[in-house]
Design a protein around this motif. Structure first.
Motif, PDB file in Angstrom:
ATOM      1  N   HIS A  54      62.522  43.433 131.434  1.00 23.77           N
ATOM      2  CA  HIS A  54      63.646  43.486 132.552  1.00 23.77           C
ATOM      3  C   HIS A  54      64.994  42.927 131.921  1.00 23.77           C
ATOM      4  CE1 HIS A  54      60.883  44.660 135.570  1.00 23.77           C
ATOM      5  NE2 HIS A  54      60.121  43.722 135.553  1.00 23.77           N
ATOM      6  N   THR A  56      67.593  40.969 132.275  1.00 24.29           N
ATOM      7  CA  THR A  56      68.360  39.989 133.282  1.00 24.29           C
ATOM      8  C   THR A  56      68.926  38.774 132.380  1.00 24.29           C
ATOM      9  OG1 THR A  56      66.317  38.669 133.258  1.00 24.29           O
ATOM     10  CG2 THR A  56      66.487  40.514 134.850  1.00 24.29           C
ATOM     11  N   GLU A  58      68.029  36.074 132.268  1.00 27.44           N
ATOM     12  CA  GLU A  58      67.052  35.126 131.785  1.00 27.44           C
ATOM     13  C   GLU A  58      66.292  35.700 130.550  1.00 27.44           C
ATOM     14  OE1 GLU A  58      66.709  36.002 134.940  1.00 27.44           O
ATOM     15  OE2 GLU A  58      67.637  34.083 135.885  1.00 27.44           O
ATOM     16  N   THR A  59      66.209  36.957 130.654  1.00 25.44           N
ATOM     17  CA  THR A  59      65.833  37.863 129.440  1.00 25.44           C
ATOM     18  C   THR A  59      66.853  37.500 128.170  1.00 25.44           C
ATOM     19  OG1 THR A  59      64.828  39.263 130.630  1.00 25.44           O
ATOM     20  CG2 THR A  59      65.436  40.156 128.552  1.00 25.44           C
ATOM     21  N   ASN A 342      61.992  42.602 144.295  1.00 20.73           N
ATOM     22  CA  ASN A 342      62.945  41.355 143.555  1.00 20.73           C
ATOM     23  C   ASN A 342      63.793  41.585 142.666  1.00 20.73           C
ATOM     24  OD1 ASN A 342      60.830  42.140 141.498  1.00 20.73           O
ATOM     25  ND2 ASN A 342      60.448  39.735 141.614  1.00 20.73           N
ATOM     26  N   LEU A 343      63.683  42.632 141.692  1.00 20.36           N
ATOM     27  CA  LEU A 343      64.691  42.946 140.776  1.00 20.36           C
ATOM     28  C   LEU A 343      65.416  44.088 141.315  1.00 20.36           C
ATOM     29  CD1 LEU A 343      62.027  42.398 138.152  1.00 20.36           C
ATOM     30  CD2 LEU A 343      64.532  41.660 137.901  1.00 20.36           C
ATOM     31  N   GLU A 347      67.972  39.462 142.142  1.00 23.67           N
ATOM     32  CA  GLU A 347      68.045  38.964 140.887  1.00 23.67           C
ATOM     33  C   GLU A 347      66.860  38.909 140.040  1.00 23.67           C
ATOM     34  OE1 GLU A 347      71.909  36.872 140.151  1.00 23.67           O
ATOM     35  OE2 GLU A 347      71.694  36.672 142.210  1.00 23.67           O
ATOM     36  N   GLY A 348      65.599  39.059 140.596  1.00 27.63           N
ATOM     37  CA  GLY A 348      64.126  38.752 140.058  1.00 27.63           C
ATOM     38  C   GLY A 348      63.862  37.202 140.186  1.00 27.63           C
ATOM     39  N   HIS A 349      62.925  36.723 139.620  1.00 27.39           N
ATOM     40  CA  HIS A 349      62.550  35.406 139.479  1.00 27.39           C
ATOM     41  C   HIS A 349      63.673  34.513 139.027  1.00 27.39           C
ATOM     42  CE1 HIS A 349      58.137  36.903 138.591  1.00 27.39           C
ATOM     43  NE2 HIS A 349      58.692  37.345 139.786  1.00 27.39           N
ATOM     44  N   MET A 354      61.339  31.443 134.793  1.00 20.48           N
ATOM     45  CA  MET A 354      61.389  32.498 133.926  1.00 20.48           C
ATOM     46  C   MET A 354      61.316  31.439 132.651  1.00 20.48           C
ATOM     47  SD  MET A 354      60.722  35.151 135.094  1.00 20.48           S
ATOM     48  CE  MET A 354      60.835  36.079 133.417  1.00 20.48           C
ATOM     49  N   PHE A 358      59.134  32.617 129.421  1.00 16.61           N
ATOM     50  CA  PHE A 358      59.737  33.067 128.469  1.00 16.61           C
ATOM     51  C   PHE A 358      59.569  32.157 127.141  1.00 16.61           C
ATOM     52  CE2 PHE A 358      62.809  36.237 130.413  1.00 16.61           C
ATOM     53  CZ  PHE A 358      61.768  37.296 130.355  1.00 16.61           C
TER      54      PHE A 358
HETATM   55  N1  ADE Z   1      60.592  39.433 136.172  1.00 13.35           N
HETATM   56  C1  ADE Z   1      60.683  38.854 137.296  1.00 13.35           C
HETATM   57  N2  ADE Z   1      61.871  38.192 137.358  1.00 13.35           N
HETATM   58  C2  ADE Z   1      62.514  38.619 136.202  1.00 13.35           C
HETATM   59  C3  ADE Z   1      63.694  37.904 135.579  1.00 13.35           C
HETATM   60  N3  ADE Z   1      64.523  37.190 136.453  1.00 13.35           N
HETATM   61  N4  ADE Z   1      64.063  38.166 134.301  1.00 13.35           N
HETATM   62  C4  ADE Z   1      62.816  38.851 133.639  1.00 13.35           C
HETATM   63  N5  ADE Z   1      61.843  39.419 133.987  1.00 13.35           N
HETATM   64  C5  ADE Z   1      61.636  39.005 135.289  1.00 13.35           C
END
Ligand code: ADE
Length: 418
Positions: A54, A56, A58-59, A342-343, A347-349, A354, A358
């Protein structure tokens, strides 16, 4: 077949906003900060890493860290609806990381983006849902350099285990999802919070006093149910596993079949990883105004095709909220097209969880670099990686824990038959 393209994003001008978002997330990623600081800048030298995640903030922090450690990273979206376009723009403009992902892209473009990463013949692969790993297995000419892959989700691991069962696995895969520093936090607290966040951002509905049906009592379902209970919902669990169902009962939830829950629930959330969990029979029993959301990886848990079939009219009263006006004159609201709520709607987790997932991805990739003869099969994350991440996370919180004394170690090892 299309040619290689440098990147494909929505709008490069969004980069400045993306940078702010990436920096904001990094504040809450102390373990990744430590890895970025301490790991060698040549760890992944001359290696191409293909990432399907995803897209984001965090990624972004993960792929920036991998690049800082010498990798050439190519990033593609792991879901057509989860890309943060400003983050994608920032990675391309400010970090020279090629990104392929546009929020709301068509399915064809989504797979073309995966192909673009596969074309780079990666040495290492990071996946979330296994779409890139599956693509590489269907097009093995692009998999010739792969020394190992890591997989983020339960759903992805399930697909990989099926490939392995058929004797067709082309490279070793580490299942990051099954590390304790992943599922106990990311699935339980991350999905547990962000799923509710998505529902609230999309609908602004009140949870207190509502009957919420949570389908699936795995680590995601447990987290969602517990948080909903804290917000004052009456939570019903549906399950297929007798053990999980029993655990849900003893955790204080009502447990019943979906067909029974269908007529009682105000909100329905799927978190099973399986298909057709809520289908036509259930839709036809639902109250007027029922809200449906999915927290599982793929958009197969709610049978949207049947919902369309039994509807007279479909409209969009709010962004990411579809109203299905049924022939029975009742309305059902579906969030984020049945994709990850959630995504799709939030904004996802949160970055804080994360961070651990990660860090686990990073250290699992490092494990492949340090162990070139790793067997071509599915592997769990090595225990030392879990321990290391847990210690680093605790220390970032300023928490110290006791250590076994020599006497205690001796005591534990001293028992024998005689
Ligand atoms: N999967 C769930 N939440 C996420 C995030 N914030 N970033 C990347 N992958 C996710």
């Amino acid at each position: 077949m299309s040619k290689k393209i440098d990147y494909d994003i929505k709008d490069i001008k969004l980069a400045t906003e993306g940078e702010k978002r990436i920096q904001w997330a990094f504040r809450e990623m102390p373990v990744l900060q430590i890895l970025r600081e301490r790991e060698s800048s040549t760890l992944f030298k001359n290696m191409v890493i293909g990432a399907c995640l995803h897209i984001t903030s965090e990624t972004a922090n993960l792929v920036i860290t991998l690049k800082k450690c010498g990798a050439k990273v190519f990033l593609t979206a792991s879901n057509p609806l989860s890309t943060q376009d400003d983050v994608a723009a920032c990675l391309v403009r400010n970090y020279e990381i090629p990104v392929f992902g546009i929020r709301g892209e068509s399915i064809d473009r989504y797979y073309e983006h995966i192909r673009q990463v596969a074309l780079r013949k990666p040495d290492l692969v990071i996946d979330d849902g296994a779409d890139l790993i599956v693509y590489l297995h269907k097009n093995p000419e692009f998999a010739i350099n792969v020394k190992g892959a890591t997989e983020e989700t339960t759903t992805g691991i399930n697909r990989i285990k099926n490939i392995e069962k058929d004797g067709r696995l082309l490279f070793p895969v580490i299942g990051v999802n099954n590390a304790k520093t992943k599922y106990l936090f990311d699935n339980r607290y991350g999905t547990g919070q962000s799923t509710i966040d998505g529902i609230l951002r999309a609908t602004n509905t009140l949870i207190a006093g509502k009957v919420v049906v949570v389908c699936g009592y795995g680590w995601c379902g447990r987290g969602i149910a517990k948080n909903l209970k804290g917000l004052g919902a009456n939570v019903i669990i549906t399950e297929v596993s007798p053990l999980r169902a029993l655990e849900a009962v003893m955790d204080g939830f009502q447990v019943m079949k979906i067909e029974q829950a269908a007529s009682i629930g105000d909100i329905f959330i799927t978190a099973t990883g399986n298909t057709n969990v809520i289908s036509e029979k259930a839709f036809n029993k639902m109250k007027d105004g029922a809200i449906l959301a999915n927290a599982g990886h793929f958009n197969v848990e709610i049978d949207v095709k049947s919902l369309e079939k039994i509807s007279k009219k479909i409209s969009e009263p709010k962004p990411m909220v579809k109203e299905f006006f049924l022939k029975t004159k009742r309305r059902i609201y579906l969030l984020a097209e049945g994709r990850l709520v959630n995504l799709g709607c939030a904004e996802g987790h949160p970055s804080c969880v994360m961070d651990m997932s990660f860090a686990c991805q990073f250290l699992s990739l490092k494990h492949f670099v340090n162990n070139s003869d790793i067997e071509k099969k599915y592997h769990e994350v090595p225990e030392e990686i879990d321990q290391k991440i847990a210690l680093l996370k605790l220390s970032s919180m300023g928490i110290n824990i006791d250590e076994l004394t020599e006497t205690q170690k001796k005591y534990l090892g001293s028992w024998n038959f005689d």
